[in-house]
Scaffold this active site. Sequence first.
Site, mmCIF file in Angstrom:
data_model
loop_
_atom_site.group_PDB
_atom_site.id
_atom_site.type_symbol
_atom_site.label_atom_id
_atom_site.label_comp_id
_atom_site.label_asym_id
_atom_site.label_seq_id
_atom_site.Cartn_x
_atom_site.Cartn_y
_atom_site.Cartn_z
ATOM 1 N N SER A 187 -12.741 12.716 -0.881
ATOM 2 C CA SER A 187 -12.148 11.685 -1.728
ATOM 3 C C SER A 187 -10.633 11.878 -1.816
ATOM 4 C CB SER A 187 -12.818 11.701 -3.104
ATOM 5 O OG SER A 187 -12.536 10.529 -3.826
ATOM 6 N N ASP B 18 -18.342 7.479 -1.144
ATOM 7 C CA ASP B 18 -17.621 8.649 -1.647
ATOM 8 C C ASP B 18 -18.326 9.959 -1.313
ATOM 9 O OD1 ASP B 18 -16.481 10.645 -3.463
ATOM 10 O OD2 ASP B 18 -15.527 8.949 -4.447
#
Length: 737
Positions: free
Chosen positions: A71, A217
């Site tokens: 991320s 993610d």
Amino acid sequence: MKRTAAALIGAALTFAGVAAAAADAPAPAGAARPRIGLALSGGGARGIAHVGVLKVLDELRIPISCVTGTSMGAIVGATFAAGTPPARLQELVLEANWSEIFRDQPPRAEISIRRKGEDFKTLFAPEFGVQDGGLALPKGLIAGVSIEAFFRVLTQPAAGITDFHKLPIPFVAMATDIENGASIVLDHGSLAQAIRASMSVPGAIAPVEIDGRLLVDGGIANNLPIDEARKLCADVIIAINISTPPLERKDITSALSVTLQLINFLGKHTVERQLASLGPDDVLIAPDLGTISAASFTRSVAAIRIGEEATRQLAPKLARYSLPEAEYAALRDRQVAKSAELGTVAEIRFEGLERTNPEVLRGLVHSQPGEPLTEEKVSADLRRIFGRGDFEGVSYRIIGDTGPRAMVISPREKSWGPAFLRFGLGLQSDFQGDNSFNLLVQYRKTWINHLGGELLVEGQVGQDTHLYGEFYQPLHEPGVWFMTPYAAVGRTTRGVYAGDDRVADYLVGSTRAGVDLGATLGTMGAARVGLQWTRVDARVDTGSPVLPSVREDTAGVRAALVLDQLDQPWFSREGYGAYSTLYAATKGLGSAVDYQVFAAEGRVVHSWGPHTVSLTASGGTDFGSDMPAYESFTLGGPLRLSAFRVNQFAGREYAFARAMYYQRIFALPELLGSGVFAGASAEVGTMRDRFDGLPSAGTLFSGSVFLGASTFAGPAYFGAGIGNSGTFSLYLLLGAP
């Protein structure tokens, strides 16, 4: 006794300090140095602390052999691994306009003029797909086109490198396969697309398809990839953990916050498992970011500072890995890359299109084969393609390292298309009994044929009730020339006033059909001309018969020109716009009477810091041709002589001007809009040859103060106006005024 104890404790601490210093001392010259792997966790804006960590590691001359990240950790890690020094990385982060990066719309100047026109209708932001008799939604609130464009800028020094092991510092990013929850290592392809996948929060940012997998993610499956750093190169790990703590109950206020909380829990579990693998030679840096949240991008300076402080506290432990100055300088000279040139390509082509004709898109691409490519120019090309409204994303890559090079553009057609449904609502009140609403439903079917034919159907009920349909048909692949047949049936109600009193309602019903031939002026505007036939049934519904009852045909030639270079349709900061129409009714085409109508409006907007001034001028005339009452111009109401009643003045010739000042007083969450504004306006107008038979009221002045908002449902205003002779009004407006 107390002094003896203190002396013993002091001696023990001194011995411990000497032992620690000996343990942390740099390795002797000639000894094999361990390869250090950097593992960076995710955590949204908290991850900007990684930049501060990298700055201090650079100051301490700690050699990094490979990087892994998830991320925000992947974003910072990829930028560093691509060859960007920490100091420059800090500049890029602090210069970034994060609110624009997380806003999907490209600069409005680059949006299709056809899509710009929808901004001035009362349409809500959500767009539904119509599929198999039901409604479909996008996979994320944000498509991520602007995000990926920003990531291409960050990773520009490594442009053209598709094997992440061959970056100046080897790198991998982590993502999660949304189909089965598996942790996915991204080590090849587009670096910008890889980190875009690594930070795609489910529900908020659309997933990315890479190698047949739909990725989101990476924090869900592996938020601190220590294990992957060991696989990649590491003998020693430096792990930076900035994971977001769980939200408190008071902060769980939306579906998005619930999603973020679940990601936090899943990420916490994976981080604990990874941390358990750290050994005595590894270093864990855990900056205490306190109240800085995953969304606190405005606190980037503080996050970087906290990252620096946390790393300096561990300087004694890190010192054992420090390189001599000359050796470190030589290493960094190899690892720091200059900005790579995209060079030239022999071909530009499209891939991945099923219903879209690539030749239609080619006209939006200004980059040309044989000419040097730049990231800025290519990004503008991609934004224009995205601005058509047909795609959920668009990216590119350059291929052909050993042969002729080609740029491959990959637009991703909307999976919930090609038919779309939108809704809209407009409300207006003057708190004196004049209240109106309009409820709109719009259906749009795209790519009906290979030239991009489009069917549009709109139904509206309320003050202006109508059913409208048109077929927009480009006449060739470049899409400059088009033809639009259309038809409409409807009825509108307008108040009739004697002074300040509403004395009647005038109903104008019409059935209209026509066909236009037009040309687009790039994304700047469009011009069209055509024939129009209308059957009019106008009458006074209630009250005094001030205006005549009419049932007749009007037919003639209609021409229109639209220019729109405003950066926002409402509460613009910069730009200009203009609109003009000319209608010439003629008996030769079946009109009951001959007459002409011309109307025009122009606006220019400029800002100085937070202050914005908008100047608008409009006017209309019938050239003395005695146009019918149902064609009348009107003035009065919010921001069109705000102190007076809505459409209080009607006639055959008018002029109007407005100067408006406003300033945003606070921002709104992205889902709700862009902000709330405070402002004021000064307005002046005149209406001549009035249809109510009254003499001209002369020059009318009005001023207003208002609170406004740019919302997902359009503009909103609550204000008060004062005008000639102390005339006063309050108004509430939601939707296009």
